[in-house]
Design a protein around this motif. Structure first.
Motif: not given
Lengths: 202, 245
Positions: A113-141
């Motif tokens: 909870y101190k490292s700035k590098k880790m919190s930036v990476i963590s935010y990058g990972i967090f941002s990927m949640w929005s793929m669940g909202a747009i997935i209906s444009l791809f694959f079988g959906f």
């Protein structure tokens, strides 16, 4: 008083933390919703997962600077997912919200909870949640989703959407969301340094 | 304008359980966003779009109900007109009416949900659904907070306009625009949030005892009507999606 100290040593979430989760989830969500209005311009819809994290990086990095316990990002992920679901996105968004939030939490814990590098990476990972909202444009959906749009938005629009959303684009967008998150995170840290440190908020 | 979960009960004629409202909201936004507007689907859409109108009307929120009614009638007429127009006009009409009819019902349903539910009712209903405190508290804070953010944003916007920061002001740099608008809002919100946590402490939210509430939450006859109507719409919709009638 000694009881309070014990509780915070155990790293359990207190009401104070839960209120913080609420505040920053609200800030995050309002900003995200405002920024995602660019999606109303037809083809820009696919750019939303990449552009939004850049702006929302500012409140989220402040949030991460305040996080000292495990689980807060997971809750934010669940909340954002549930609200997106209630507003009419596919249920998968709850799943991606939870998973991305949890992973981001682990990364953040990794940096103690101190490292700035880790919190930036963590935010990058967090941002990927929005793929669940747009997935209906791809694959079988895709077929079903776009066909339901054909009546509503007309042939020209749907045909264009077909053309601009091949399946490989999904993976590009996953990476795009991550990169957008990293940029937003760095922007957030710069803003944090410039404004909030001085004001004594962090 | 009161958009938040209110602390006091307004003069509502019909009491609905928050769970019914939540269910209705999910169904309304889902059907309206993924729905089909041709044939039977059009009529199902109209039936579902009526729900927020009626609920707003019954809860005594006349002005919002009228605004919603006008917009949705307008877009429905557009959708009928679209059948006879072609070319570029078709695209524009479709898009405008599509936007209104798809997103507006969900938005107004959400407005109805938060404006007609008190904080106490909301928490009690969530607790009855056996949702953990760890989710309920952030959710409640969030709903309570979104109007605060909008409010702060409005005042800060006015203050910044006075200094010539804004669209049409003398500082046109986009980054500066975002910076000088966004950061004060975040700061103000965080400060209000700190006060809220202090208030929560004094109210004894931190004790690990079971909460009691004076709100009476339960399903009534009116819930049955709304639930039945929404459910009928959902079943018809699912049927239509599958065989296309």
């Amino acid at each position: 008083m000694s009881k309070n100290v014990n509780v915070s040593e155990k790293k359990l979430l207190e009401v104070k933390d839960l209120i913080n989760v609420g505040i920053f989830s609200a800030l995050y969500f309002v900003l995200y919703a405002l920024t995602s209005c660019i999606g109303f311009i037809p083809v820009f819809m696919i750019l939303v997962p990449v552009v939004c994290p850049i702006i929302t990086g500012i409140p989220l990095m402040l949030y991460m600077a305040k996080i000292k316990k495990f689980g807060m990002l997971t809750i934010t992920g669940i909340i954002v997912g549930v609200i997106m679901f209630v507003m009419g996105h596919p249920w998968l968004v709850i799943f991606t919200g939870t998973v991305c939030g949890f992973t981001a939490d682990i990364v953040l814990k990794f940096g103690e909870y101190k490292s700035k590098k880790m919190s930036v990476i963590s935010y990058g990972i967090f941002s990927m949640w929005s793929m669940g909202a747009i997935i209906s444009l791809f694959f079988g959906f895709k077929e079903k989703y776009l066909e339901s749009y054909r009546a509503g938005y007309g042939d020209t629009y749907v045909d264009t959407l077909y053309k601009v959303t091949p399946d490989w684009l999904f993976w590009v967008l996953v990476v795009g969301a991550f990169v957008g998150g990293i940029i937003g995170g760095m922007l957030g840290i710069a803003v944090l340094k410039k404004h909030f440190k001085k004001a004594g908020i962090v | 304008m009161q958009v938040s979960l209110s602390a006091v009960k307004g003069r509502t004629k019909m009491e609905l359980d928050p769970r019914t409202k939540l269910f209705a909201m999910i169904v309304v936004s889902m059907i309206m966003i993924t729905g089909d507007i041709r044939g039977i689907g059009f009529y199902i859409g109209i039936g579902i779009a009526l729900i927020p109108f009626v609920l707003l009307l019954i809860s005594g929120n006349l002005s919002k109900a009228i605004i919603y009614g006008i917009l949705i009638t307008f877009s429905s007429f557009m959708e009928i007109m679209v059948m006879n127009v072609s070319g570029i006009a078709n695209i524009i009409f479709l898009f405008l009416s599509g936007m209104i009819s798809r997103f507006l019902p969900g938005v107004f349903m959400g407005y109805y949900l938060v404006s007609s539910t008190t904080v106490g009712e909301f928490i009690t209903a969530m607790k009855k659904m056996r949702i953990s405190d760890k989710i309920v508290i952030p959710f409640t804070v969030m709903f309570r907070f979104i109007p605060t953010i909008v409010d702060e944003n409005k005042s800060i916007g006015m203050a910044m306009k006075m200094r010539g920061i804004g669209i049409g002001g003398n500082r046109k740099n986009l980054i500066e625009l975002v910076e000088y608008r966004l950061i004060p809002v975040i700061m103000a919100t965080v400060r209000v949030g700190n006060e809220l946590s202090a208030a929560a402490l004094t109210k004894g939210l931190e004790t690990n005892q079971k909460r009691t509430s004076i709100c009476k939450i339960g399903f009534h006859f009116s819930d049955l009507i709304v639930f039945g109507y929404v459910m009928a719409g959902a079943v018809l919709f699912a049927f239509n999606q599958m065989n296309g009638f």
